[in-house]
Every structure is written in structure tokens, then in C-alpha cells.
Design an enzyme around this catalytic site. Structure first.
Site, PDB file in Angstrom:
ATOM      1  N   GLY A 191       0.637  -1.094   0.264  1.00 26.22           N
ATOM      2  CA  GLY A 191      -0.345   0.114  -0.019  1.00 26.22           C
ATOM      3  C   GLY A 191       0.313   1.686  -0.017  1.00 26.22           C
ATOM      4  O   GLY A 191       2.006   1.565   0.842  1.00 26.22           O
ATOM      5  N   SER A 192       0.540   2.075  -1.094  1.00 26.90           N
ATOM      6  CA  SER A 192       1.447   3.288  -1.146  1.00 26.90           C
ATOM      7  C   SER A 192       1.112   4.324  -2.253  1.00 26.90           C
ATOM      8  O   SER A 192       0.219   4.087  -2.108  1.00 26.90           O
ATOM      9  CB  SER A 192       2.642   2.219  -1.328  1.00 26.90           C
ATOM     10  N   ARG A 193       2.470   5.200  -2.573  1.00 28.38           N
ATOM     11  CA  ARG A 193       1.776   6.231  -3.693  1.00 28.38           C
ATOM     12  C   ARG A 193       2.813   6.551  -4.720  1.00 28.38           C
ATOM     13  O   ARG A 193       4.319   6.294  -4.177  1.00 28.38           O
ATOM     14  CB  ARG A 193       1.304   7.483  -3.109  1.00 28.38           C
TER      15      ARG A 193
END
Length: 234
Positions: A191-193
Site C-alpha cells: 500500500g503506497s503512492r
């Protein structure tokens, strides 16, 4: 197509960074079946399959025309803003368009080069693990920044940002190496950007809320004078 064939097509290939995680989940699942309960064992099976799904590493069909900027990440475009780039990229203080792609735990987390060029700068910044969708994550969270110099002399920035669940950014490339558009450059766990900083004066061809596919979705055309696109949800 039978169930096993569907599972194989969905979960493979798994990136090598995920092998030990899948093995750990599988070992715990076996222990649950043998020494605890079948119910917990089947929960372990589901979690093991999810782990393999998370680390999947599919091939992509990447547009190769010069001037195109391709999405580095799978996910939802959560923000498009004109901002001053972070100092770790080594760019000027002139504002650039930043396109942010938020990856949830069900998206492919292998990231790709949005353009071809030479990596002139790579900077790792330790930090926090707040929700990657928040704007302050760009300044507060753990991140890995890449500056890419293209053949025409323009520079583009890519920043991998760890999120609320993510705990490690794994780069696949090094400074001063040449990358091809769509080439795998790194992975963020759980989970990240990813932020893309376009060259000064360039506009995006995507909109907030749009789904992006790493290595395939066109973010911008650096040769085009088309204005920024307006979209509607419906």
C-alpha cells in the site's frame, strides 16, 4: 478455464521480492492446519493467495513513441496539482504538475519508468508511514526519489512514497543507469503512492479519479500543446 488455471493466470508471475513472504504465509498456514484448526488454516490459505496476488508481476504493453509519459504505477489518480518539486529531486523551485497515483493493497506494486532516460539522481528519505493519500505524505513519509534526464534534455521526477501499511521501498535500478520507458524500477510493499513531476509547462492527459495501469496509461504527451483535459464521472 478451470479454477486452478484461473488462479495460475491471476497470481503469476510472482516477483522474486515476494517469494519469501509467500513462503512464510504458506508455512504459517501449514502449522495452522496441523496444530490449530482447519478454520484458521483456510484463513491462512486465503491470506497466502492474497500475498502471492500482491506480489504479482504481470507483463505490460508499453507505448514507445517519444514524448509520451507513461504511468509508473497501477492505481487511482488521487491528485493533480501544480507544486514546487521536493528538494531531493534536485530540480529548480519552479512549480511543476504533480500527478499522484494511490495504490491500495490489491493493486500491482511493481513500479515502472514513465519515460526513457538516464537516472541522474536517486535519493532515499526516511520518514513516517501516514496515509499515502494525504498531501502531507509527500513531505513526511518514507520515500525514494528518482530524477530522469531524457534525450531532449528535459527532466522528469518520480517519487515512491510508503503508505500507512507499507514498510519498505525496494529500488531495482541505480544512479547513472539508463532506463527504458516501462522498465521495472522498484516496488513498494503493502500500500503506497507514486508521484510523477512533469517537466515545467507540461500538462496531463489524465484526470483525478481515473484508474491508471503501470506501463500502459499515457499521463502526458510532452510534444503536444493540448490543454489539460477536463473529465466527468458517470
Amino acid at each position: 478455464m478451470d479454477i486452478l488455471a484461473t488462479i495460475r493466470a491471476t497470481l503469476t508471475p510472482v516477483h522474486r521480492e515476494g517469494y519469501r513472504f509467500v513462503a512464510i504465509f504458506a508455512a504459517i498456514t501449514l502449522i495452522l492446519f496441523l496444530f490449530v484448526s482447519d478454520t484458521l488454516g483456510w484463513i491462512g490459505v486465503v491470506l497466502t493467495l492474497w500475498c502471492a496476488y500482491f506480489f504479482r508481476n504481470p507483463d505490460r504493453v508499453t507505448p514507445l513513441r517519444e514524448g509520451l509519459v507513461i504511468s509508473p504505477a497501477d492505481g487511482r489518480i488521487s491528485a493533480i496539482q501544480s507544486v514546487v518539486p521536493p528538494p531531493e529531486l534536485g530540480f529548480s523551485h519552479e512549480p511543476r504538475i504533480r500527478i499522484s497515483v494511490f495504490m491500495n493493497v490489491f493493486d500491482v506494486h511493481v513500479n515502472r519508468a514513465p519515460v526513457a532516460g538516464r537516472i541522474t539522481r536517486m535519493t532515499y528519505i526516511p520518514g513516517k508511514f501516514i496515509n499515502a493519500e494525504l498531501d502531507k505524505a509527500s513531505e513526511d513519509n518514507e520515500r525514494q526519489a528518482f530524477a530522469i534526464l531524457m534525450a531532449d534534455g528535459e527532466e522528469l521526477g518520480v517519487v515512491q512514497i510508503a503508505g500507512l501499511v507499507a514498510r519498505r521501498i525496494v529500488p531495482f535500478v541505480r544512479p547513472e543507469t539508463q532506463v527504458f520507458v516501462g522498465e521495472r524500477i522498484g516496488l513498494i510493499r503493502f500500500g503506497s503512492r507514486v508521484d510523477v513531476f512533469l517537466p515545467v509547462g507540461k500538462t496531463p492527459l489524465v484526470s483525478i479519479g481515473q484508474r491508471a495501469i503501470a506501463g500502459e496509461t499515457v499521463f502526458a504527451d510532452l510534444r503536444s500543446v493540448e490543454p489539460e483535459r477536463i473529465a466527468r464521472l458517470g
